[in-house]
Every structure is written in C-alpha cells, then in structure tokens.
Write a protein that holds these residues in place. Structure first.
Motif, PDB file in Angstrom:
ATOM      1  N   THR A   5       0.801  -1.228   0.000  1.00  0.00           N
ATOM      2  CA  THR A   5       0.000   0.000   0.000  1.00  0.00           C
ATOM      3  C   THR A   5       0.835   1.280   0.000  1.00  0.00           C
ATOM      4  O   THR A   5       0.304   2.357  -0.251  1.00  0.00           O
ATOM      5  CB  THR A   5      -0.940   0.035   1.207  1.00  0.00           C
ATOM      6  OG1 THR A   5      -0.164  -0.012   2.400  1.00  0.00           O
ATOM      7  CG2 THR A   5      -1.909  -1.149   1.161  1.00  0.00           C
ATOM      8  N   ALA A   6       2.126   1.192   0.281  1.00  0.00           N
ATOM      9  CA  ALA A   6       2.985   2.375   0.269  1.00  0.00           C
ATOM     10  C   ALA A   6       4.429   1.919   0.417  1.00  0.00           C
ATOM     11  O   ALA A   6       4.691   0.751   0.706  1.00  0.00           O
ATOM     12  CB  ALA A   6       2.619   3.332   1.401  1.00  0.00           C
ATOM     13  N   SER A   7       5.339   2.847   0.219  1.00  0.00           N
ATOM     14  CA  SER A   7       6.746   2.570   0.484  1.00  0.00           C
ATOM     15  C   SER A   7       7.359   3.804   1.126  1.00  0.00           C
ATOM     16  O   SER A   7       6.804   4.904   1.030  1.00  0.00           O
ATOM     17  CB  SER A   7       7.494   2.203  -0.805  1.00  0.00           C
ATOM     18  OG  SER A   7       7.534   3.308  -1.671  1.00  0.00           O
ATOM     19  N   ALA A   8       8.484   3.614   1.772  1.00  0.00           N
ATOM     20  CA  ALA A   8       9.162   4.736   2.417  1.00  0.00           C
ATOM     21  C   ALA A   8      10.663   4.470   2.407  1.00  0.00           C
ATOM     22  O   ALA A   8      11.174   3.772   3.274  1.00  0.00           O
ATOM     23  CB  ALA A   8       8.652   4.929   3.839  1.00  0.00           C
ATOM     24  N   PRO A   9      11.371   5.010   1.421  1.00  0.00           N
ATOM     25  CA  PRO A   9      12.828   4.886   1.451  1.00  0.00           C
ATOM     26  C   PRO A   9      13.369   5.534   2.721  1.00  0.00           C
ATOM     27  O   PRO A   9      12.723   6.401   3.305  1.00  0.00           O
ATOM     28  CB  PRO A   9      13.289   5.660   0.222  1.00  0.00           C
ATOM     29  CG  PRO A   9      12.077   6.007  -0.551  1.00  0.00           C
ATOM     30  CD  PRO A   9      10.900   5.826   0.330  1.00  0.00           C
ATOM     31  N   ALA A  40      17.544  14.231  18.311  1.00  0.00           N
ATOM     32  CA  ALA A  40      16.528  13.825  17.337  1.00  0.00           C
ATOM     33  C   ALA A  40      17.150  12.744  16.459  1.00  0.00           C
ATOM     34  O   ALA A  40      18.207  12.946  15.867  1.00  0.00           O
ATOM     35  CB  ALA A  40      16.102  15.025  16.498  1.00  0.00           C
ATOM     36  N   ASP A  41      16.483  11.569  16.387  1.00  0.00           N
ATOM     37  CA  ASP A  41      17.105  10.489  15.623  1.00  0.00           C
ATOM     38  C   ASP A  41      16.232   9.872  14.542  1.00  0.00           C
ATOM     39  O   ASP A  41      16.685   8.994  13.812  1.00  0.00           O
ATOM     40  CB  ASP A  41      17.647   9.413  16.551  1.00  0.00           C
ATOM     41  CG  ASP A  41      16.571   8.675  17.315  1.00  0.00           C
ATOM     42  OD1 ASP A  41      15.375   8.967  17.148  1.00  0.00           O
ATOM     43  OD2 ASP A  41      16.940   7.786  18.108  1.00  0.00           O
ATOM     44  N   PHE A  42      14.981  10.357  14.369  1.00  0.00           N
ATOM     45  CA  PHE A  42      14.130   9.762  13.342  1.00  0.00           C
ATOM     46  C   PHE A  42      12.956  10.680  13.022  1.00  0.00           C
ATOM     47  O   PHE A  42      12.390  11.307  13.914  1.00  0.00           O
ATOM     48  CB  PHE A  42      13.590   8.404  13.817  1.00  0.00           C
ATOM     49  CG  PHE A  42      12.812   7.663  12.777  1.00  0.00           C
ATOM     50  CD1 PHE A  42      13.463   6.999  11.745  1.00  0.00           C
ATOM     51  CD2 PHE A  42      11.432   7.638  12.809  1.00  0.00           C
ATOM     52  CE1 PHE A  42      12.747   6.329  10.779  1.00  0.00           C
ATOM     53  CE2 PHE A  42      10.708   6.961  11.850  1.00  0.00           C
ATOM     54  CZ  PHE A  42      11.369   6.303  10.828  1.00  0.00           C
ATOM     55  N   CYS A  43      12.599  10.721  11.756  1.00  0.00           N
ATOM     56  CA  CYS A  43      11.439  11.500  11.319  1.00  0.00           C
ATOM     57  C   CYS A  43      10.961  10.942   9.986  1.00  0.00           C
ATOM     58  O   CYS A  43      11.771  10.493   9.162  1.00  0.00           O
ATOM     59  CB  CYS A  43      11.824  12.970  11.151  1.00  0.00           C
ATOM     60  SG  CYS A  43      10.453  14.043  10.655  1.00  0.00           S
ATOM     61  N   ILE A  44       9.650  10.946   9.780  1.00  0.00           N
ATOM     62  CA  ILE A  44       9.074  10.570   8.487  1.00  0.00           C
ATOM     63  C   ILE A  44       8.489  11.827   7.869  1.00  0.00           C
ATOM     64  O   ILE A  44       7.606  12.460   8.453  1.00  0.00           O
ATOM     65  CB  ILE A  44       7.970   9.503   8.642  1.00  0.00           C
ATOM     66  CG1 ILE A  44       8.544   8.237   9.282  1.00  0.00           C
ATOM     67  CG2 ILE A  44       7.348   9.191   7.277  1.00  0.00           C
ATOM     68  CD1 ILE A  44       7.498   7.193   9.628  1.00  0.00           C
ATOM     69  N   VAL A  45       9.009  12.191   6.688  1.00  0.00           N
ATOM     70  CA  VAL A  45       8.456  13.327   5.952  1.00  0.00           C
ATOM     71  C   VAL A  45       7.504  12.786   4.900  1.00  0.00           C
ATOM     72  O   VAL A  45       7.652  11.649   4.432  1.00  0.00           O
ATOM     73  CB  VAL A  45       9.571  14.203   5.325  1.00  0.00           C
ATOM     74  CG1 VAL A  45      10.414  14.856   6.416  1.00  0.00           C
ATOM     75  CG2 VAL A  45      10.448  13.410   4.369  1.00  0.00           C
ATOM     76  N   HIS A  46       6.512  13.597   4.539  1.00  0.00           N
ATOM     77  CA  HIS A  46       5.514  13.108   3.584  1.00  0.00           C
ATOM     78  C   HIS A  46       4.951  14.253   2.758  1.00  0.00           C
ATOM     79  O   HIS A  46       4.930  15.410   3.188  1.00  0.00           O
ATOM     80  CB  HIS A  46       4.381  12.379   4.309  1.00  0.00           C
ATOM     81  CG  HIS A  46       3.667  13.240   5.297  1.00  0.00           C
ATOM     82  ND1 HIS A  46       2.581  14.010   4.983  1.00  0.00           N
ATOM     83  CD2 HIS A  46       3.927  13.481   6.607  1.00  0.00           C
ATOM     84  CE1 HIS A  46       2.176  14.670   6.056  1.00  0.00           C
ATOM     85  NE2 HIS A  46       2.985  14.376   7.061  1.00  0.00           N
ATOM     86  N   ARG A  47       4.511  13.882   1.563  1.00  0.00           N
ATOM     87  CA  ARG A  47       3.852  14.821   0.658  1.00  0.00           C
ATOM     88  C   ARG A  47       3.007  14.012  -0.309  1.00  0.00           C
ATOM     89  O   ARG A  47       3.495  13.060  -0.919  1.00  0.00           O
ATOM     90  CB  ARG A  47       4.884  15.653  -0.106  1.00  0.00           C
ATOM     91  CG  ARG A  47       4.253  16.605  -1.108  1.00  0.00           C
ATOM     92  CD  ARG A  47       5.273  17.466  -1.807  1.00  0.00           C
ATOM     93  NE  ARG A  47       4.591  18.257  -2.829  1.00  0.00           N
ATOM     94  CZ  ARG A  47       5.023  19.393  -3.301  1.00  0.00           C
ATOM     95  NH1 ARG A  47       6.157  19.910  -2.861  1.00  0.00           N
ATOM     96  NH2 ARG A  47       4.355  20.036  -4.227  1.00  0.00           N
ATOM     97  N   ASP A  48       1.753  14.399  -0.463  1.00  0.00           N
ATOM     98  CA  ASP A  48       0.851  13.759  -1.434  1.00  0.00           C
ATOM     99  C   ASP A  48       0.815  12.238  -1.297  1.00  0.00           C
ATOM    100  O   ASP A  48       0.776  11.507  -2.278  1.00  0.00           O
ATOM    101  CB  ASP A  48       1.259  14.142  -2.867  1.00  0.00           C
ATOM    102  CG  ASP A  48       1.267  15.639  -3.085  1.00  0.00           C
ATOM    103  OD1 ASP A  48       0.390  16.336  -2.530  1.00  0.00           O
ATOM    104  OD2 ASP A  48       2.162  16.137  -3.801  1.00  0.00           O
ATOM    105  N   GLY A  49       0.856  11.760  -0.068  1.00  0.00           N
ATOM    106  CA  GLY A  49       0.777  10.318   0.169  1.00  0.00           C
ATOM    107  C   GLY A  49       2.077   9.564  -0.063  1.00  0.00           C
ATOM    108  O   GLY A  49       2.087   8.336  -0.052  1.00  0.00           O
ATOM    109  N   GLN A  50       3.168  10.285  -0.260  1.00  0.00           N
ATOM    110  CA  GLN A  50       4.487   9.674  -0.453  1.00  0.00           C
ATOM    111  C   GLN A  50       5.343   9.963   0.777  1.00  0.00           C
ATOM    112  O   GLN A  50       5.254  11.043   1.364  1.00  0.00           O
ATOM    113  CB  GLN A  50       5.161  10.235  -1.710  1.00  0.00           C
ATOM    114  CG  GLN A  50       4.311  10.125  -2.950  1.00  0.00           C
ATOM    115  CD  GLN A  50       3.889   8.700  -3.250  1.00  0.00           C
ATOM    116  OE1 GLN A  50       4.717   7.792  -3.277  1.00  0.00           O
ATOM    117  NE2 GLN A  50       2.602   8.502  -3.456  1.00  0.00           N
TER     118      GLN A  50
END
Length: 129
Positions: A5-9, A40-50
């Motif tokens: 359903t999604a991926s996250a490099p 700070a050691d981790f974060c998920i950035v996102h845009r338009d479902g990516q």
C-alpha cells in the motif's frame, strides 16, 4: 492476494531536525513528529501520500549517497504529474537543484535536488500518457 500500500525509502542524515526542516521548507513535504530525545534520531516526511524516512547517524562517514558509488543515480525517486511545475516550486523555495528539468531518452521529464547531506533525490513525470 495481499497488496503493498505504500513505500518509504530511508536515508541517513547527520541532523534529523535540520533535514526535516529542509524537506518541509525547501521541498514542500511535511512531518508530524521528530522522534528522539535529547538527540533527534528519526522523522518521516511526507507529501501527497508519499513518504521518506530520515534516520540519524553520529558518523558522517556513514552518510554515503548512492551517486558517490554509482554515477547518475538517486537515493530516492518520486513520480509526479508535472515535473516542470514541481521544479519551479522547489527552486522557488530555495532547494538545491542538482539537474534538470530535462527530458530523458526513456520518456520521462525529470529533475533532481540535492539534500544538505548530499543525497540526490529525483522527481519524474512520465510523458505521453
């Protein structure tokens, strides 16, 4: 049959907070939270479902962008519906443009940016569809 359903490099960065701010301010991505205290050691950035994950490393030598091992490659590639407009937006925000926009022989209009840690990120629009 189960579906993906999604991926996250994931890319390694030397400063997660600074990287997240760059992705937000220069590339138009957003994030909900930066994890880790006091560092700070981790974060998920996102845009338009990516999505893209930013993971901290204390050792700058471990940040090895792929283009340093193989020319003309990207650490992540995002497909988009209007490469020229996205390029104009990101350039206008002050992103470091690595190349393009240009039309590749394989029928994709693309451009690339470079992050403060040296990662090349490409954005491409399939032409003729």
């Amino acid at each position: 049959m189960p579906r993906l359903t999604a991926s996250a490099p994931m890319i390694l960065v030397t400063a997660v907070r600074a990287a997240a701010v760059y992705w937000r301010d220069k590339l138009g991505f957003d994030y909900k939270e930066i994890y880790g205290h006091p560092v700070a050691d981790f974060c998920i950035v996102h845009r338009d479902g990516q999505y893209l994950m930013l993971a901290h490393t204390d050792d700058p030598a471990k940040v090895q962008p792929i283009w340093q091992r193989r020319e003309k490659t990207s650490d992540a590639y995002f497909w988009c519906d209007d490469a020229d407009a996205l390029h104009a937006e990101m350039a206008g925000r002050g992103a470091t443009i690595d190349y393009g926009p240009c039309t590749q022989p394989y029928g994709v209009r693309e451009f690339g940016i470079q992050t403060p840690d040296g990662h090349d990120i490409s954005f491409g629009q399939v032409l003729g569809k």
